[in-house]
Write a protein that holds these residues in place. Structure first.
Motif, PDB file in Angstrom:
ATOM      1  N   ALA A 140       0.885  -0.971  -0.055  1.00  0.00           N
ATOM      2  CA  ALA A 140      -0.004  -0.007   0.278  1.00  0.00           C
ATOM      3  C   ALA A 140       0.788   1.250   0.129  1.00  0.00           C
ATOM      4  O   ALA A 140       1.839   1.358   0.756  1.00  0.00           O
ATOM      5  N   VAL A 141       0.590   2.316  -0.816  1.00  0.00           N
ATOM      6  CA  VAL A 141       1.466   3.375  -1.087  1.00  0.00           C
ATOM      7  C   VAL A 141       0.599   4.581  -0.812  1.00  0.00           C
ATOM      8  O   VAL A 141      -0.478   4.886  -1.409  1.00  0.00           O
ATOM      9  N   LEU A 142       1.073   5.290   0.050  1.00  0.00           N
ATOM     10  CA  LEU A 142       0.473   6.924   0.348  1.00  0.00           C
ATOM     11  C   LEU A 142       1.409   7.686  -0.255  1.00  0.00           C
ATOM     12  O   LEU A 142       2.524   8.010   0.030  1.00  0.00           O
ATOM     13  N   SER A 143       0.611   8.779  -1.139  1.00  0.00           N
ATOM     14  CA  SER A 143       1.472   9.943  -1.297  1.00  0.00           C
ATOM     15  C   SER A 143       2.519   9.574  -2.218  1.00  0.00           C
ATOM     16  O   SER A 143       3.742  10.129  -2.100  1.00  0.00           O
ATOM     17  N   VAL A 249       1.797  -7.325  -7.665  1.00  0.00           N
ATOM     18  CA  VAL A 249       1.422  -7.678  -6.467  1.00  0.00           C
ATOM     19  C   VAL A 249       0.251  -6.920  -6.305  1.00  0.00           C
ATOM     20  O   VAL A 249      -0.101  -5.954  -6.875  1.00  0.00           O
ATOM     21  N   PRO A 250      -0.820  -7.229  -5.226  1.00  0.00           N
ATOM     22  CA  PRO A 250      -1.813  -6.439  -5.034  1.00  0.00           C
ATOM     23  C   PRO A 250      -1.451  -5.188  -4.529  1.00  0.00           C
ATOM     24  O   PRO A 250      -0.524  -4.929  -3.908  1.00  0.00           O
ATOM     25  N   VAL A 251      -2.100  -3.958  -4.893  1.00  0.00           N
ATOM     26  CA  VAL A 251      -1.634  -2.568  -4.615  1.00  0.00           C
ATOM     27  C   VAL A 251      -2.901  -1.733  -4.120  1.00  0.00           C
ATOM     28  O   VAL A 251      -3.944  -1.714  -4.714  1.00  0.00           O
ATOM     29  N   LEU A 252      -2.795  -1.150  -3.030  1.00  0.00           N
ATOM     30  CA  LEU A 252      -3.428   0.016  -2.725  1.00  0.00           C
ATOM     31  C   LEU A 252      -2.879   1.375  -2.864  1.00  0.00           C
ATOM     32  O   LEU A 252      -1.870   1.415  -2.108  1.00  0.00           O
ATOM     33  N   GLN A 253      -3.282   2.161  -3.527  1.00  0.00           N
ATOM     34  CA  GLN A 253      -2.741   3.444  -3.694  1.00  0.00           C
ATOM     35  C   GLN A 253      -3.657   4.762  -3.301  1.00  0.00           C
ATOM     36  O   GLN A 253      -4.768   4.723  -3.569  1.00  0.00           O
ATOM     37  N   TYR A 281      -5.601  -3.987  -8.132  1.00  0.00           N
ATOM     38  CA  TYR A 281      -5.439  -2.605  -7.848  1.00  0.00           C
ATOM     39  C   TYR A 281      -6.502  -1.791  -7.507  1.00  0.00           C
ATOM     40  O   TYR A 281      -7.773  -1.843  -7.811  1.00  0.00           O
ATOM     41  N   ARG A 282      -6.271  -0.913  -6.321  1.00  0.00           N
ATOM     42  CA  ARG A 282      -7.462  -0.059  -5.929  1.00  0.00           C
ATOM     43  C   ARG A 282      -6.752   1.436  -5.665  1.00  0.00           C
ATOM     44  O   ARG A 282      -5.591   1.648  -4.901  1.00  0.00           O
ATOM     45  N   ASP A 307      -9.953  -2.265   5.690  1.00  0.00           N
ATOM     46  CA  ASP A 307     -10.559  -3.035   4.694  1.00  0.00           C
ATOM     47  C   ASP A 307     -10.010  -3.621   3.488  1.00  0.00           C
ATOM     48  O   ASP A 307     -10.344  -4.804   3.224  1.00  0.00           O
ATOM     49  N   TRP A 308      -9.136  -3.011   3.182  1.00  0.00           N
ATOM     50  CA  TRP A 308      -8.137  -3.683   2.049  1.00  0.00           C
ATOM     51  C   TRP A 308      -7.421  -4.919   2.224  1.00  0.00           C
ATOM     52  O   TRP A 308      -7.087  -5.896   1.732  1.00  0.00           O
ATOM     53  N   LEU A 309      -6.620  -4.673   3.642  1.00  0.00           N
ATOM     54  CA  LEU A 309      -6.097  -5.693   4.191  1.00  0.00           C
ATOM     55  C   LEU A 309      -6.917  -6.948   4.233  1.00  0.00           C
ATOM     56  O   LEU A 309      -6.468  -8.267   4.204  1.00  0.00           O
TER      57      LEU A 309
END
Length: 320
Positions: A140-143, A249-253, A281-282, A307-309
């Motif tokens: 998961a990546v923020l900013s 891999v699964p990614v949350l941005q 991807y989300r 929620d994503w985890l």
């Protein structure tokens, strides 16, 4: 004779008490501090949290509690050169930071982890998936827009004002003094943060203390220096090639709508690129946040992560 900076702060003051435990682990030839929370069982998914430049483990104080309450084993790491971790004179390039993270995951007794990074910590998270896929369950990546496009070309997302700051950061000595003794920290948090009233006095004081730990300001700026200088060097080209060839891999941005460092204009992956680069991807925009959404909108970011985890790394049900 060595002159002691009268504004210097001992790293022990950064080991803030709370519903977490402070640990020190050895990895990649250095000692790292991690704040851990949640159960210690190895079968419980491990979530590793990576802070950005200007921050340290405390940047994740809200998510440490929320993710632990959701049943996860969580470790907020002080990256090399930051907080209570070792501050060697070199190793502030992305590949070395990735090796540090990979070693910490192993030292915590886990086979893999979900790696969550914000800002420059997000750059590291993208790169962990490329350079250490064996320990990466999801990211998961923020900013932190993906550093390169799927074809390997560079992705320019830094705002014009932030580019001027990156140029200034290339000047050794002067920029360090501006961070620890001048008003540079205030100006960066304000301009990058993009949210009126943030940071408050407490947050500013804690971050100022963290940068006044001996060698911390230099180490943090060395990360920025490497990011800039590697753009035209072979080491940067090698990293871009690895990112372009990374296994999905699964990614949350997550991106703050008021980000003053990384442009909020189309920071997410396009449909075609997301299909090529990720295994699910989300993308989420946090309208009330800037470059520091984990602190500026902590409840919303924590809810998004939980929620994503639950989809990519669900906590196992208790054994009857």
């Amino acid at each position: 004779m060595t002159t002691i900076d009268p504004s210097a702060v001992d790293a022990s003051v950064l080991l803030v008490d709370g519903p977490w435990r402070h640990r020190f682990v050895t990895a990649n030839g250095a000692r790292f501090h991690v704040a851990v929370a949640g159960p210690d069982e190895r079968e419980v998914p491990l979530v590793v949290l990576l802070h950005s430049v200007l921050g340290f483990w405390w940047s994740w104080r809200h998510q440490l509690v929320a993710l632990a309450d959701a049943g996860y084993r969580v470790a907020a790491m002080d990256l090399r050169g930051t907080g209570a971790s070792d501050k060697p004179p070199s190793g502030y390039d992305i590949p070395t930071l990735v090796a540090d993270v990979s070693g910490v995951v192993r030292s915590l007794g886990a086979d893999d982890a979900v790696v969550v990074g914000t800002g420059t910590g997000g750059d590291v998270a993208w790169s962990v998936a490329a350079l250490a896929p064996e320990i990466t369950r999801a990211i998961a990546v923020l900013s932190a827009p993906r550093p390169v496009r799927a074809d390997g070309s560079s992705r320019g997302t830094t705002t014009v004002g932030a580019l001027r700051t990156l140029v200034y950061a290339q000047i050794p000595g002067l920029s360090e003094r501006s961070l620890t003794r001048g008003d540079l920290l205030v100006r960066l948090l304000d301009s990058w943060g993009g949210v009126p009233g943030w940071p408050d006095a407490e947050t500013l004081g804690v971050y100022r203390d963290a940068l006044r730990v001996p060698f911390a300001a230099r180490s943090q700026l060395d990360q920025l220096r490497w990011l800039v200088r590697s753009s035209s060097r072979p080491d940067g080209a090698r990293l871009r090639a690895a990112l372009a060839q990374a296994q999905p891999v699964p990614v949350l941005q997550v991106h703050g709508a008021n980000d003053g460092l990384r442009s909020a204009k189309r920071p997410g992956l396009g449909t075609t690129e997301a299909t090529r680069c990720t295994a699910g991807y989300r993308f989420e925009t946090v309208t009330e946040a800037g470059h520091f959404p984990a602190e500026q909108a902590p409840d919303l970011v924590s809810a998004l992560l939980v929620d994503w985890l639950g989809q990519v790394a669900p906590v196992p049900s208790p054994t009857p």
